[in-house]
Design a protein around this motif. Structure first.
Motif, PDB file in Angstrom:
ATOM      1  N   LYS A  43       0.464  -1.323   0.213  1.00 22.69           N
ATOM      2  CA  LYS A  43      -0.111   0.048   0.036  1.00 22.69           C
ATOM      3  C   LYS A  43       0.658   1.900  -0.255  1.00 22.69           C
ATOM      4  O   LYS A  43       0.745   2.010  -0.885  1.00 22.69           O
ATOM      5  CB  LYS A  43      -1.413   0.045   0.859  1.00 22.69           C
ATOM      6  CG  LYS A  43      -1.894  -0.916   1.409  1.00 22.69           C
ATOM      7  CD  LYS A  43      -2.844  -1.158   2.430  1.00 22.69           C
ATOM      8  CE  LYS A  43      -3.611  -1.964   2.490  1.00 22.69           C
ATOM      9  NZ  LYS A  43      -4.585  -1.830   3.366  1.00 22.69           N
ATOM     10  N   ASP A  46       1.714   1.639  -3.725  1.00 22.19           N
ATOM     11  CA  ASP A  46       0.746   2.072  -4.183  1.00 22.19           C
ATOM     12  C   ASP A  46       0.977   4.034  -4.033  1.00 22.19           C
ATOM     13  O   ASP A  46       0.253   4.744  -4.860  1.00 22.19           O
ATOM     14  CB  ASP A  46      -0.168   1.847  -4.183  1.00 22.19           C
ATOM     15  CG  ASP A  46      -0.163   0.274  -4.446  1.00 22.19           C
ATOM     16  OD1 ASP A  46       0.572   0.021  -5.428  1.00 22.19           O
ATOM     17  OD2 ASP A  46      -0.949  -0.751  -4.768  1.00 22.19           O
ATOM     18  N   SER A  47       0.868   3.797  -2.762  1.00 26.78           N
ATOM     19  CA  SER A  47       1.261   5.493  -2.433  1.00 26.78           C
ATOM     20  C   SER A  47       1.617   6.537  -2.336  1.00 26.78           C
ATOM     21  O   SER A  47       1.979   7.961  -2.607  1.00 26.78           O
ATOM     22  CB  SER A  47      -0.003   5.396  -0.532  1.00 26.78           C
ATOM     23  OG  SER A  47      -0.496   5.134  -0.444  1.00 26.78           O
ATOM     24  N   ALA A  79       3.938  10.769   0.612  1.00 26.12           N
ATOM     25  CA  ALA A  79       3.042   9.397  -0.239  1.00 26.12           C
ATOM     26  C   ALA A  79       2.028  10.263   0.268  1.00 26.12           C
ATOM     27  O   ALA A  79       1.779  11.159   1.556  1.00 26.12           O
ATOM     28  CB  ALA A  79       3.290   8.547   0.720  1.00 26.12           C
ATOM     29  N   GLU A  80       0.615   9.745  -0.065  1.00 24.31           N
ATOM     30  CA  GLU A  80      -0.291  10.302  -0.121  1.00 24.31           C
ATOM     31  C   GLU A  80      -1.658   9.075  -0.236  1.00 24.31           C
ATOM     32  O   GLU A  80      -1.564   8.303  -0.724  1.00 24.31           O
ATOM     33  CB  GLU A  80      -1.088  11.108  -1.257  1.00 24.31           C
ATOM     34  CG  GLU A  80      -0.061  12.509  -1.255  1.00 24.31           C
ATOM     35  CD  GLU A  80      -0.557  13.634  -2.778  1.00 24.31           C
ATOM     36  OE1 GLU A  80      -1.876  13.372  -3.378  1.00 24.31           O
ATOM     37  OE2 GLU A  80       0.101  14.182  -2.159  1.00 24.31           O
ATOM     38  N   THR A  81      -2.388   9.193   0.992  1.00 22.29           N
ATOM     39  CA  THR A  81      -3.406   8.604   1.533  1.00 22.29           C
ATOM     40  C   THR A  81      -4.577   8.949   1.134  1.00 22.29           C
ATOM     41  O   THR A  81      -4.377  10.864   1.703  1.00 22.29           O
ATOM     42  CB  THR A  81      -4.086   7.756   1.892  1.00 22.29           C
ATOM     43  OG1 THR A  81      -3.936   8.104   3.437  1.00 22.29           O
ATOM     44  CG2 THR A  81      -2.668   6.627   2.636  1.00 22.29           C
TER      45      THR A  81
END
Length: 123
Positions: A43, A46-47, A79-81
Motif C-alpha cells: 500500500k 502504491d501511495s 506519500a498520499e492516502t
C-alpha cells in the motif's frame, strides 16, 4: 535537498527493508504478522508520489496543538492516502505523518515520526 534526493532516500529505505519480528514480550498486544506488514508495504508503494514541498501546521505535541498562532514548517510529501500525507523532514532526517486537512487548510502533523515504513503503518 531536491525532489530527486528525497526520492532516492525513499527508494533506499524500501530496498533495505527486511521484516523482523520484535522480540517476544517487547510489544503491547500482538505484533503484526509478516503478511500484514508486507500488505502495508504494498500500500505504501502504491501511495508514493514524486516528492514535493508542502507547508504544514506543526501539532506534534500538546504545546504545539494549543499554540496560537500555530507553528508551521516546510517538509517534503512522499506519500498520499485519502486521509494522510507522509512527509520527510530534512532537518531531523525522519519521516512523519500528517492529517491532510480539509479545503484550503494546511495539513497538520500528528506526532508520528520515524522510519518510512513504520510511519506509514501507523496511519
Amino acid at each position: 535537498m531536491s525532489a530527486q534526493q528525497i526520492a532516492a532516500l525513499v527508494q533506499a529505505a524500501l530496498a533495505s527493508f527486511k521484516h523482523e519480528a520484535p522480540p517476544e514480550g517487547s510489544t503491547r498486544g500482538s505484533p503484526w504478522s509478516e503478511a500484514r506488514v508486507l500488505s502495508q508495504l504494498a500500500k505504501l508503494k502504491d501511495s508514493l508520489v514524486t516528492p514535493y514541498p508542502q507547508r504544514f501546521v506543526v501539532k506534534d505535541n500538546h504545546e504545539q496543538m494549543t499554540k496560537h498562532p500555530p507553528d508551521e514548517a516546510d517538509y517534503w510529501v512522499v506519500a498520499e492516502t485519502n486521509d494522510y500525507l507522509e512527509f520527510y523532514d530534512p532537518r531531523t532526517h525522519e519521516f512523519g505523518l500528517a492529517d491532510r486537512g480539509t479545503d484550503d487548510a494546511l495539513p497538520s502533523t500528528i506526532g508520528v515520526r520515524g522510519d518510512l515504513i513504520g510511519v506509514f503503518c501507523a496511519r
